[in-house]
Design a protein around this motif. Structure first.
Motif, mmCIF file in Angstrom:
data_model
loop_
_atom_site.group_PDB
_atom_site.id
_atom_site.type_symbol
_atom_site.label_atom_id
_atom_site.label_comp_id
_atom_site.label_asym_id
_atom_site.label_seq_id
_atom_site.Cartn_x
_atom_site.Cartn_y
_atom_site.Cartn_z
ATOM 1 N N VAL A 174 0.965 -1.136 -0.121
ATOM 2 C CA VAL A 174 0.017 -0.088 0.074
ATOM 3 C C VAL A 174 0.719 1.097 -0.045
ATOM 4 N N ASN A 175 2.002 1.500 0.685
ATOM 5 C CA ASN A 175 2.731 2.272 0.763
ATOM 6 C C ASN A 175 3.360 2.578 -0.641
ATOM 7 N N LYS A 176 3.719 1.591 -1.383
ATOM 8 C CA LYS A 176 4.373 1.658 -2.567
ATOM 9 C C LYS A 176 3.334 2.087 -3.580
ATOM 10 N N VAL A 177 1.940 1.554 -3.501
ATOM 11 C CA VAL A 177 1.085 2.156 -4.479
ATOM 12 C C VAL A 177 0.932 3.674 -4.129
ATOM 13 N N SER A 178 0.838 4.074 -2.882
ATOM 14 C CA SER A 178 0.318 5.299 -2.847
ATOM 15 C C SER A 178 1.571 6.439 -2.990
ATOM 16 N N LYS A 179 2.568 6.041 -3.318
ATOM 17 C CA LYS A 179 3.615 6.786 -3.716
ATOM 18 C C LYS A 179 3.455 7.084 -5.563
ATOM 19 N N ASN A 180 2.662 6.301 -6.008
ATOM 20 C CA ASN A 180 2.588 6.218 -7.451
ATOM 21 C C ASN A 180 1.026 6.648 -8.091
ATOM 22 N N THR A 181 0.092 6.778 -7.144
ATOM 23 C CA THR A 181 -1.206 7.235 -7.539
ATOM 24 C C THR A 181 -1.619 7.893 -6.339
ATOM 25 N N ASN A 182 -2.838 8.625 -6.824
ATOM 26 C CA ASN A 182 -3.761 9.159 -5.785
ATOM 27 C C ASN A 182 -5.056 8.476 -5.688
#
Length: 221
Positions: free
Chosen positions: A115-123
């Motif tokens: 989730v941390n990785k996803v949040s850095k690449n999308t809103n």
């Protein structure tokens, strides 16, 4: 996990996953005011069941698909820009307008890290996931289960990285004519662990209903 050997019959047996994909698509549509995206990234596209829904519901410039297995030969009727083959926990996530996933993330070993990785690449992050209590009939009898998370635990993790988290839970039950039909259904959708079970425990399985616990999430920043 035995999906790689079952993809050729997956679509004919994955009726629960298809119901979940349809509901997730509607859940996204209800929560998201945007109908136009420059880019979409799907985690765990499989044979494209959810992909088919989202590509018909939204306008987009490009959609990037990912799966742990190389499923491109099952995606011939779906137009996509790129296919990222590999474990989503180790490969890079592209910067996109929205990340989506249906009936996949229960397999993730480190959910918080993903989730941390996803949040850095999308809103925007929207997904469905099977939760604690899923396939309880199998766990009760065989003591075989994934480490399913509670929906509340998932939401708590999501709120660490996204400002707004909307969620919904659902219980689905699928009935079969015989206990063997129930076990065969799971085998045909790649969800198996029965190689570890004895023949006597398989023969003594008596349930003709399988219970699916699902949670849906829509996250935004």
């Amino acid at each position: 996990m035995n999906f790689n050997n079952k993809f050729h019959i997956y679509n004919a047996n994955a009726d629960i996953q298809r119901l979940v994909a349809h509901k997730l698509n509607n859940f996204i549509s209800y929560n998201c005011k945007e109908k136009q995206f420059k880019s979409i990234f799907e985690i765990g596209c499989g044979t494209g069941i959810f992909t088919s829904y989202i590509t018909k519901s939204y306008n987009f410039d490009n959609i990037i698909l990912n799966d742990y297995f190389d499923t491109r030969k099952y995606l011939t009727n779906i137009k996509y820009s790129n296919f990222l083959f590999g474990d989503i926990e180790t490969i890079a996530i592209p910067e996109v307008d929205i990340v989506v996933s249906s009936s996949v993330l229960q397999w993730i070993k480190n959910f918080d890290l993903l989730v941390n990785k996803v949040s850095k690449n999308t809103n925007l992050f929207a997904f469905s996931i099977f939760t604690l209590g899923n396939l309880k009939e199998i766990n009760d009898h065989f003591k075989i289960s994934l480490n399913y998370m509670q929906a509340d635990t998932i939401e708590t993790t999501l709120k660490k990285y996204f400002k707004i988290v909307n969620s919904e839970t659902q219980t689905l039950k699928k009935k079969f004519n015989t206990p063997f039909d129930a076990l065969r259904h799971l085998k045909n959708t790649g969800v198996t662990g029965f190689k570890k079970a004895s023949i006597s425990s398989i023969r003594s399985f008596s349930d003709t209903t399988l219970t699916y616990e699902v949670a849906y999430f829509y996250c935004s920043n």
